[in-house]
Write a protein that holds these residues in place. Structure first.
Motif, mmCIF file in Angstrom:
data_model
loop_
_atom_site.group_PDB
_atom_site.id
_atom_site.type_symbol
_atom_site.label_atom_id
_atom_site.label_comp_id
_atom_site.label_asym_id
_atom_site.label_seq_id
_atom_site.Cartn_x
_atom_site.Cartn_y
_atom_site.Cartn_z
ATOM 1 N N UNK A 114 0.829 -1.213 0.000
ATOM 2 C CA UNK A 114 0.000 0.000 0.000
ATOM 3 C C UNK A 114 0.861 1.259 0.000
ATOM 4 N N UNK A 115 1.970 1.218 0.749
ATOM 5 C CA UNK A 115 2.862 2.391 0.772
ATOM 6 C C UNK A 115 3.433 2.654 -0.611
ATOM 7 N N UNK A 116 3.766 1.593 -1.319
ATOM 8 C CA UNK A 116 4.368 1.748 -2.647
ATOM 9 C C UNK A 116 3.413 2.439 -3.616
ATOM 10 N N UNK A 117 2.094 2.210 -3.470
ATOM 11 C CA UNK A 117 1.135 2.757 -4.428
ATOM 12 C C UNK A 117 0.436 4.033 -3.932
ATOM 13 N N UNK A 118 0.618 4.397 -2.691
ATOM 14 C CA UNK A 118 -0.108 5.554 -2.162
ATOM 15 C C UNK A 118 0.521 6.867 -2.647
ATOM 16 N N UNK A 119 -0.274 7.768 -3.169
ATOM 17 C CA UNK A 119 0.255 9.078 -3.560
ATOM 18 C C UNK A 119 0.526 9.934 -2.323
ATOM 19 N N UNK A 120 1.369 10.914 -2.428
ATOM 20 C CA UNK A 120 1.664 11.775 -1.264
ATOM 21 C C UNK A 120 0.400 12.460 -0.747
ATOM 22 N N UNK A 121 0.288 12.501 0.557
ATOM 23 C CA UNK A 121 -0.845 13.175 1.171
ATOM 24 C C UNK A 121 -2.077 12.319 1.339
ATOM 25 N N UNK A 122 -2.086 11.131 0.797
ATOM 26 C CA UNK A 122 -3.254 10.243 0.915
ATOM 27 C C UNK A 122 -2.936 9.144 1.936
ATOM 28 N N UNK A 123 -3.854 8.884 2.861
ATOM 29 C CA UNK A 123 -3.572 7.897 3.902
ATOM 30 C C UNK A 123 -3.779 6.455 3.405
ATOM 31 N N UNK A 124 -3.122 5.548 4.125
ATOM 32 C CA UNK A 124 -3.381 4.111 3.952
ATOM 33 C C UNK A 124 -4.351 3.697 5.046
ATOM 34 N N UNK A 125 -5.520 3.220 4.652
ATOM 35 C CA UNK A 125 -6.568 2.872 5.614
ATOM 36 C C UNK A 125 -6.452 1.386 5.966
ATOM 37 N N UNK A 126 -6.341 1.118 7.269
ATOM 38 C CA UNK A 126 -6.194 -0.256 7.765
ATOM 39 C C UNK A 126 -7.298 -0.519 8.784
ATOM 40 N N UNK A 127 -7.973 -1.648 8.618
ATOM 41 C CA UNK A 127 -9.023 -2.017 9.574
ATOM 42 C C UNK A 127 -8.892 -3.498 9.915
ATOM 43 N N UNK A 128 -9.273 -3.845 11.155
ATOM 44 C CA UNK A 128 -9.254 -5.233 11.636
ATOM 45 C C UNK A 128 -10.618 -5.528 12.241
ATOM 46 N N UNK A 129 -11.252 -6.572 11.740
ATOM 47 C CA UNK A 129 -12.574 -6.920 12.249
ATOM 48 C C UNK A 129 -12.851 -8.398 11.980
ATOM 49 N N UNK A 130 -13.195 -9.143 13.040
ATOM 50 C CA UNK A 130 -13.608 -10.550 12.933
ATOM 51 C C UNK A 130 -12.575 -11.394 12.195
ATOM 52 N N UNK A 131 -11.299 -11.203 12.492
ATOM 53 C CA UNK A 131 -10.247 -12.013 11.899
ATOM 54 C C UNK A 131 -9.832 -11.599 10.513
ATOM 55 N N UNK A 132 -10.286 -10.442 10.031
ATOM 56 C CA UNK A 132 -9.941 -9.976 8.685
ATOM 57 C C UNK A 132 -9.217 -8.644 8.763
ATOM 58 N N UNK A 133 -8.097 -8.571 8.024
ATOM 59 C CA UNK A 133 -7.327 -7.333 7.920
ATOM 60 C C UNK A 133 -7.569 -6.752 6.526
ATOM 61 N N UNK A 134 -8.039 -5.505 6.478
ATOM 62 C CA UNK A 134 -8.296 -4.823 5.207
ATOM 63 C C UNK A 134 -7.346 -3.642 5.087
ATOM 64 N N UNK A 135 -6.621 -3.606 3.973
ATOM 65 C CA UNK A 135 -5.668 -2.525 3.716
ATOM 66 C C UNK A 135 -6.071 -1.861 2.407
ATOM 67 N N UNK A 136 -6.319 -0.549 2.466
ATOM 68 C CA UNK A 136 -6.729 0.197 1.259
ATOM 69 C C UNK A 136 -5.783 1.370 1.019
ATOM 70 N N UNK A 137 -5.404 1.477 -0.247
ATOM 71 C CA UNK A 137 -4.617 2.656 -0.640
ATOM 72 C C UNK A 137 -5.457 3.492 -1.597
ATOM 73 N N UNK A 138 -4.982 4.700 -1.888
ATOM 74 C CA UNK A 138 -5.704 5.618 -2.791
ATOM 75 C C UNK A 138 -4.903 5.857 -4.060
ATOM 76 N N UNK A 139 -4.207 4.823 -4.481
ATOM 77 C CA UNK A 139 -3.409 4.922 -5.689
ATOM 78 C C UNK A 139 -4.232 4.676 -6.948
ATOM 79 N N UNK A 140 -3.573 4.264 -8.033
ATOM 80 C CA UNK A 140 -4.271 4.092 -9.325
ATOM 81 C C UNK A 140 -5.193 2.877 -9.365
ATOM 82 N N UNK A 141 -5.129 2.015 -8.359
ATOM 83 C CA UNK A 141 -5.978 0.809 -8.385
ATOM 84 C C UNK A 141 -5.332 -0.316 -9.181
ATOM 85 N N UNK A 142 -6.094 -1.394 -9.351
ATOM 86 C CA UNK A 142 -5.595 -2.593 -10.031
ATOM 87 C C UNK A 142 -6.371 -2.771 -11.335
ATOM 88 N N UNK A 143 -5.640 -2.930 -12.411
ATOM 89 C CA UNK A 143 -6.292 -3.126 -13.705
ATOM 90 C C UNK A 143 -7.015 -4.469 -13.731
#
Length: 477
Positions: free
Chosen positions: A385-414
């Motif tokens: 996520x750090x590699x794809x995150x543009x400057x100034x945009x946060x990496x959102x991390x959440x943990x719930x019911x045994x699941x880790x979700x990591x979201x970046x605000x980069x270009x996304x996945x083709x």
């Protein structure tokens, strides 16, 4: 002993045992019936006692009829056996009526209450046994036994007569013994013939049963000799050999796929290792030739070498992790607080990438796994996520019911790249200029599968990529 011979022996033994058991049962039943017929005929006999003159003239009647006194030539049968004197020229004889076809009627012996014995004309004497004495004393109604009389095997019935007398009626078992003897030979011949037939049947069955096993053996030997794993056996039916052939084919397919994956891993690793090694070699040679290099330029070259060595170390570590089986020996699964583990991983990521902001929302949850491996997987997700995150945009991390979700605000996945995100050494076209070897997310997938979890990559609403790493909740939670 070969497999075929074992089948033949087992088939022959099973049939022989069945035939032998049937023969024994048949012999016992027939013997019981024949001897039972003899016993029934003995019970139906009506012996008589006759007074025979010297000239052989005789008359008689059935035992059990009442007479008052005998006369010469009269039959003596009644309730007064013990009172019947015999003259010098007369003798009492015990007789049985002859059979309708003139066969042997047997012999009879009457023991009077005073101890006198009246025998048959043959003069054969029947022994007085303990069983006969029990019958005479009234302890038992009758007694049946086998005896040998003058070398003849006989069946003897002892029963009570009138006026306290005891009757013993004997009938030869010669016919019965002859019949049973012939029956024994017949059953023996049938048993031997059945064993021979079972042996032939076993040979036929063994050939049919061993045929697929023979093909399996030949294929195994061919694979061993050539090393080619593409050979297959066509299963025949749903029986055990058919399932064995299907399992063998599945094993060959798995081995073939594993070998192809190993070859691909070696080829990809060789390609990835060649670039940093070549660069390091070039920089080292430059340092050797340029002895009068400026200190600043020399420092830059050394820093480049140091960075390339770090990348090489990371790549080798990733390769070692991927080469290990599902769970590393010495690191058994344990109960982990996933929220605390992710919190520690986020703190490390902040130190390594201070320019990137992280937003963490974590609910307490307990999962099972290796702390080091799960931490490595979460760290790889954050690094991606750090590699794809543009400057100034946060990496959102959440943990719930045994699941880790990591979201970046980069270009996304083709769309074309989504199915291959977790493949080894796969790098999207846009990532080929970025640092990394393409093994980080492959390690995440391996860790998830090792502990029964899952990993998913998807495009996030509003842009960017979202990766979800899930592990089963611990039973202790």
């Amino acid at each position: 002993m070969t497999f075929r011979r074992r089948i033949v022996v087992l088939a022959a033994g099973a049939v022989a045992a069945a035939i032998a058991l049937a023969a024994i049962v048949t012999y016992v039943v027939v013997r019981h019936e024949l001897r039972g017929g003899v016993d029934a005929s003995l019970r139906q006999q009506r012996p008589r006692v006759v007074l025979v003159n010297r000239n052989g003239k005789q008359t008689g009647g059935a035992v059990g009829q009442s007479v008052t006194a005998p006369a010469p030539g009269q039959s003596v049968s009644g309730a007064q056996f013990g009172q019947l004197p015999a003259g010098a020229d007369e003798v009492f004889e015990a007789q049985l009526p002859s059979t309708s076809l003139g066969g042997s009627a047997g012999v009879v012996q009457v023991t009077l209450s005073n101890g006198d014995t009246i025998k048959s004309a043959s003069g054969a004497s029947l022994p007085i046994t303990a069983a006969v004495r029990d019958v005479a004393s009234g302890k038992r109604p009758e007694a049946l036994r086998d005896a040998t009389v003058r070398g003849v095997h006989t069946r003897v019935l002892a029963t009570r007569g009138p006026d306290g007398s005891t009757l013993q009626i004997a009938k030869p078992l010669t016919d019965v013994d002859d019949t049973l003897g012939r029956l024994r030979w017949i059953l023996f011949a049938v048993t031997i013939g059945g064993v021979g037939l079972a042996s032939g049947f076993g040979v036929a069955v063994s050939r049919a049963a061993a045929r697929p096993l023979g093909r399996l053996t030949a294929t195994t030997e061919q694979v061993t000799a050539t090393g080619e794993l593409h050979h297959r056996i066509e299963p025949e039916g749903d029986d055990e050999p058919g399932r064995l052939a299907a399992s063998f084919n599945a094993m060959l397919s798995a081995l073939d796929a594993s070998r192809d994956a190993q070859r691909q891993l070696v080829a990809d690793a060789s390609h990835e290792l060649r670039t940093p090694l070549t660069s390091i070699r070039a920089n080292v040679e430059l340092l050797e030739r340029a002895r009068d290099m400026e200190p600043g330029e020399r420092a830059q070259v050394l820093a480049s070498v140091r960075g390339q060595l770090e990348d090489l170390t990371i790549l080798v570590g990733d390769l070692v992790d991927l080469a290990r089986p599902g769970d590393r020996a010495g690191e058994p699964p344990e109960d982990l607080r996933l929220d605390e583990l992710v919190h520690d991983a986020v703190q490390r990521a902040r130190r390594h990438a201070p320019a990137t902001q992280f937003a963490l929302i974590a609910d307490a949850c307990l999962v099972s796994g290796s702390r080091a491996r799960v931490a490595r997987a979460v760290g790889n997700l954050l690094d991606n996520a750090v590699k794809w995150s543009p400057p100034g945009q946060p990496v959102e991390v959440s943990v719930n019911a045994g699941e880790v979700t990591v979201r970046d605000h980069g270009p996304g996945i083709a769309e074309d790249d989504l199915p291959h995100v977790f493949d080894r050494f796969y790098r999207a076209r846009a990532a080929r200029g970025l640092p990394g070897s393409g093994l980080g997310l492959a390690i995440v997938k391996q860790v998830a599968e090792a502990y029964g979890g899952s990993v998913v990559a998807e495009s996030a609403p509003g842009g960017g990529a979202r990766l979800r790493f899930a592990l089963p909740l611990s039973q202790s939670s």
